[in-house]
Design an enzyme around this catalytic site. Structure first.
Site, PDB file in Angstrom:
ATOM      1  N   TYR A   1      18.734  68.508  87.456  1.00 23.75           N
ATOM      2  CA  TYR A   1      20.124  68.349  87.039  1.00 23.75           C
ATOM      3  C   TYR A   1      20.344  69.023  85.688  1.00 23.75           C
ATOM      4  O   TYR A   1      19.700  68.640  84.712  1.00 23.75           O
ATOM      5  CB  TYR A   1      20.473  66.864  86.883  1.00 23.75           C
ATOM      6  CG  TYR A   1      20.232  66.036  88.110  1.00 23.75           C
ATOM      7  CD1 TYR A   1      20.780  66.400  89.340  1.00 23.75           C
ATOM      8  CD2 TYR A   1      19.477  64.873  88.052  1.00 23.75           C
ATOM      9  CE1 TYR A   1      20.555  65.627  90.480  1.00 23.75           C
ATOM     10  CE2 TYR A   1      19.260  64.093  89.183  1.00 23.75           C
ATOM     11  CZ  TYR A   1      19.799  64.476  90.389  1.00 23.75           C
ATOM     12  OH  TYR A   1      19.584  63.718  91.507  1.00 23.75           O
TER      13      TYR A   1
ATOM     14  N   LYS B   1      16.163  68.729  94.837  1.00 30.89           N
ATOM     15  CA  LYS B   1      17.379  67.955  95.037  1.00 30.89           C
ATOM     16  C   LYS B   1      18.344  68.295  93.914  1.00 30.89           C
ATOM     17  O   LYS B   1      17.999  68.160  92.736  1.00 30.89           O
ATOM     18  CB  LYS B   1      17.033  66.467  94.983  1.00 30.89           C
ATOM     19  CG  LYS B   1      18.217  65.521  95.103  1.00 30.89           C
ATOM     20  CD  LYS B   1      17.767  64.075  94.837  1.00 30.89           C
ATOM     21  CE  LYS B   1      18.966  63.123  94.817  1.00 30.89           C
ATOM     22  NZ  LYS B   1      18.584  61.791  94.288  1.00 30.89           N
ATOM     23  N   VAL B   2      19.519  68.768  94.278  1.00 33.78           N
ATOM     24  CA  VAL B   2      20.527  69.093  93.265  1.00 33.78           C
ATOM     25  C   VAL B   2      21.853  68.419  93.612  1.00 33.78           C
ATOM     26  O   VAL B   2      22.039  67.908  94.716  1.00 33.78           O
ATOM     27  CB  VAL B   2      20.766  70.624  93.162  1.00 33.78           C
ATOM     28  CG1 VAL B   2      19.551  71.332  92.566  1.00 33.78           C
ATOM     29  CG2 VAL B   2      21.111  71.207  94.524  1.00 33.78           C
TER      30      VAL B   2
END
Lengths: 304, 304, 304, 304, 304
Positions: free
Chosen positions: A176, A207-208
């Site tokens: 992030y 995972k974004v």
């Protein structure tokens, strides 16, 4: 997906290739895509995600997460090692991913840039898996790109990917952009930068957050990020709870338009009561793992 | 260049002298000069170097870098270990250099001085090379001279050079003056300071930015830096993309006027489509490795 | 000075007493005094000491330092391990001292207090000496007293003295009061404090700046520092280049009036062309090692 | 005091109980009280304590401290390992305590809170004692309570006490409240807090400053601190030089009114010439170790 | 509670399950609930808790704590290792818990966010227990959630829980939200966040402050925290001294209304004289361990 279709990264030593393939096939349920049920938010969000208006009272008890993971169809359940250690013995069939770092969000970025440090070593995860007999398929770690403490997190992330691969485990990075230097956390070009960093660090999955830009459709602008990640597979965070239909539609678009390889969902699952939570798990898995349509998935969710 | 012409630094232990000579001859393709293809910018520049106006859409996929490295004539391809681990198995003939640190440029120097920490140990690189069978010839590391965090980077750089030599690997330092204390990053005297620091740290090659001063020709003022480096060889960063002719002319001048020992080029190669990228690689190599003229190199680039 | 006149510190283990005596006799050329040729300024002063008005063009090449060290009469040549590693094989007769830390002076004390960290371990120096066959007699380290980062440097300095003695090596500390808290770096009482710190840390030699006070003669006020050092021997930094006569006179006074035990000279030697540099070395050594008069030393310098 | 009266802390392993008793009996000269001659101020106070008006010129030479320690009657002589290493071989009968940390007072608390880090490991002290044959009875460490860096010093202090006990050595903590958060360093309640911290850390002795409060007699208000320390024995810092009579009276009161277990004196001893210094040592020891009256002690001091 | 009713966390290795059950049964006296007598405040509160108006003079001596722990009925006595090491040999029947970190409260949160670092390793605790023969049942550690230094404390806490479990010890976390970012330390939702963090870290017990909210009854709003902790048991800090009846009533409510699993009490015990302190211990234990009513407990306290 067959065993020999699993692309084993070159930092997996020869004697661990079989283990890595095994972890990869199990975590993707043979689909090459990831349905990650995120149960690691008790630190980051404290009790806000687990108790309050619109949240099932069942979610107030941490065991709710394990019950869902046990009964729902998921690829892997992500949580801190400590939490897994307290419930795992009663949920031995659940496939686990140990989330290696966590911080609370009490200190906001306008006070100080975010830093989340590794809590547990990968070697300790391996030892834990061996001693407990639980099935640990992978490890996860969050990097706040653009934080003034980025250097420490990039270092830990690199080591974690390498250490995981050396043990035949799958590595998932949460990346992030966040901190005083980051103006728009959802900027598509920046999200593509984040997935590119994951590629450079050799992560299996990243995972974004789903990108957003005024006047653009997210599923299209997300393609840049999927491309930039190369052989690192991209999954999207599920975000706050909302209506299942739009949630499932978005997931479908991410996979079939953007080219994403799955999802990582927490609140949209566990804030529901057990039965409903299991049904939404299964609906998500239908799209992610079986190429179901949104309609089919909704039918599963509704229990038709 | 013959094997016995390779000057082996005194910190290479007797049992590793042959390995070092081997690495050095291969990385310079026997020329004593370095043609380094830089593929490590996915962290520092996020996706800006790989997607946008004037950039080939092929560059959006990280594999583009490996395709170029595989087909073009280069001395070595520099990238993070994680990236190499994801593609190396399909590009086993590429000679690799593992870039050991990287940071994003999200935090600008007016917010906080730059710090880029080592992500992977040299011993892990050696282990990786052994396990994967890939040919790793060297390691690289960036130092931001004049940063308030300089002390940590000088320490890591010193250790990396020493550890690399102890394993028969070639060490390349990227040295950039940067931070609040640095007024003119391109000052020729300061660039000479940077190459002198590389000499003091015992690096084999040092990559610096090409100096600039109003009213002076860069190829002449660059001589100070080449002299200050002594036996450490100096190569210039390629910088942003521009027209091939002026690019090749500058490279020629760096080598034949300033006395530089090669180049480290990224964007001027990979932002082109594959064929054109391969041709510019070959043109650069002609000048760097074969003492070709600019005209000859341009003919190679044009595919005549 | 005979072997049994060398006072071996009590932290030298019994099995290393002979080695220590040997190092001490060689580094002082049997005189008990130190003529240290300082070649470690390429980091601290970047290229300012090596190229510019009044500096011989020969000094632009790092090898100039080694040529002087090889031909001039010196006690020891101090430089970073990396630099020694690149030239040592061609200058095997030079006695070396490895300077273990260095920083650039880009960040000035009004921006941030100075911190210079250890770059190389003493054990690595020993290993290097063994592998290379070079004669390494000692190690050096700079402490900035009064810096906000003093604690880290005092720790490293203590360890270095101890580690050096355990290996039979001579330890030299450079101690400079510097930082926001230091008003007058040349205050004689403060310089005496600096040499006292060196005594407390157990250093064999300490290099300090020559004290200055309005209306006082430096050679007299320097006596306090020599006394405060006790059995730790005090040498003065040579400072910026100036005319040989006043330079040699000052050195003579430091030794014969103040009681100093030698000198540490860099710029006054290497900024000259090779022949002149060798002659000033020899003149300095005549005073330091042979108790020559200033006139005799000047004759040596002039080549009479 | 007999051997079996020595209360051995429970963190001394069985095999080291005898050593601990031996160290304790020697350091207290069988009295259970401590006469510590403090020779560690060359770092904290630089040369101010050793040269200047009212200070014997003999004190300008560090050997002065050893001459006193050798000829005077003391329990233990405290100094940094480095200093002991340079003179110990000529003063083998002196009982030593190695002071493990030190800082200069150049940076004042209004600029930055104090931090003094451990310079030498307890294991190195043990090794030093073994190799040198010197009698090292204990180790010392200073904690600045209330400093922003308190956490690091509390950690080091805890480890030092534990490591010392595991080797049969006596541990002495210097505890001074200091830093921006501390308004009155001599507040009796705060000094009692400091001795209580020493008890919590398991120290054998704690050295504090003598409390002061307007309108209260220090020897009475000091009782709180002695009580709070429990089985950890309390000794007072001697402070700046002053007239022997009031100095000895204060020491007598500390022991016989407050219940302190000795003293730690530096300047009031070493700033005198050798003979006078030895006599004040003996006078102090008479009160501390033999329960002499002030009058008896003064007679000893005067050499009657 | 029978041995096989003890839920052994999955990070306890098979060979240590019996030890863990033993520790757990002893620390809860077979009740599953914890009566922790807190004797670790000599650092955090200096001497304020032990000397002053309303505090028994007996409390001025640290041995008071051990006398109470020895004679009163408690589950475990928590103190720093150093303190235990000085008195333990005379109080061998006391069950101990080693508090692993501590800081003073001199630096307030408006000056700098709190940081309390681990002083002693879990492996050293184990070694201590073995060497001393004392019964050490567990370890404790404080985390300041929301502090800017939270990352370091979360890391140490995670490691401590894991290390404790690997040795069959019980882990207790003290978790207090504190720092500039924390507006209301007693907010019930935040306290529930704190217990949830303890669950995520895998702690056996968590000690928190009792929540408070205008117009709400604490015993009801505390239920959220008990639920959020899941299988991690929640105990409340006893806080400042007050009248026994309201104190015991509150404890009763915490257990029987909120569902808490015990208490951690310091000042309300040790600030009393020995007899009274022992009686309040026994009263607390009656409620905590025997399900006594408040009336019954008060009778015990009054010695009826």
């Amino acid at each position: 997906m067959e065993r020999d279709e699993v692309l084993v990264p070159a930092d997996v030593p020869p004697g661990r290739r079989w283990d890595y393939q095994e972890s990869y096939l199990k975590i993707t349920r043979g689909s090459g895509r990831l349905m990650l049920f995120a149960g690691d938010q008790k630190v980051e969000h404290l009790n806000r995600d687990f108790s309050g208006p619109g949240i099932s009272p069942e979610d107030g008890d941490p065991e709710h997460l394990f019950r869902i993971a046990d009964r729902g169809r998921i690829g892997v359940f992500a949580a801190q090692l400590g939490l897994i250690a307290r419930y795992g013995m009663d949920y031995p069939r659940v496939p686990y991913l140990v989330k290696l770092n966590s911080k609370t969000d009490l200190v906001q970025a306008d006070q100080r840039d975010p830093l989340s440090r590794q809590l547990v070593e990968v070697s300790q995860v391996e030892e834990f898996a061996k001693d407990s007999g639980l099935e640990v398929l992978g490890v996860g770690y969050t990097v706040y790109l653009g934080s003034e403490y980025e250097a420490e997190m990039l270092r830990e992330a690199s080591q974690i990917v390498l250490q995981a691969h050396r043990r035949g485990l799958v590595a998932v990075l949460w990346i992030y952009p966040r901190g005083r230097a980051v103006r728009d956390e959802r900027d598509p070009h920046l999200i593509a930068g984040a997935t590119g960093v994951a590629a450079a660090l050799g992560s299996d999955f990243v995972k974004v957050n789903y990108p957003k830009r005024e006047g653009a459709s997210s599923e299209l602008i997300f393609k840049e990020a999927v491309a930039a990640a190369g052989r690192t597979k991209v999954v999207c965070a599920g975000g706050a709870s909302r209506d299942p239909k739009s949630f499932l539609q978005e997931l479908f678009d991410q996979i079939h338009v953007s080219g994403a390889a799955g999802n990582a969902t927490g609140r949209n699952i566990h804030q529901k009561g057990l039965d409903e939570a299991v049904r939404i798990c299964n609906a998500i898995s239908a799209i992610t793992l079986d190429d179901a349509t949104v309609e089919e998935a909704l039918r599963i969710f509704r229990g038709d």
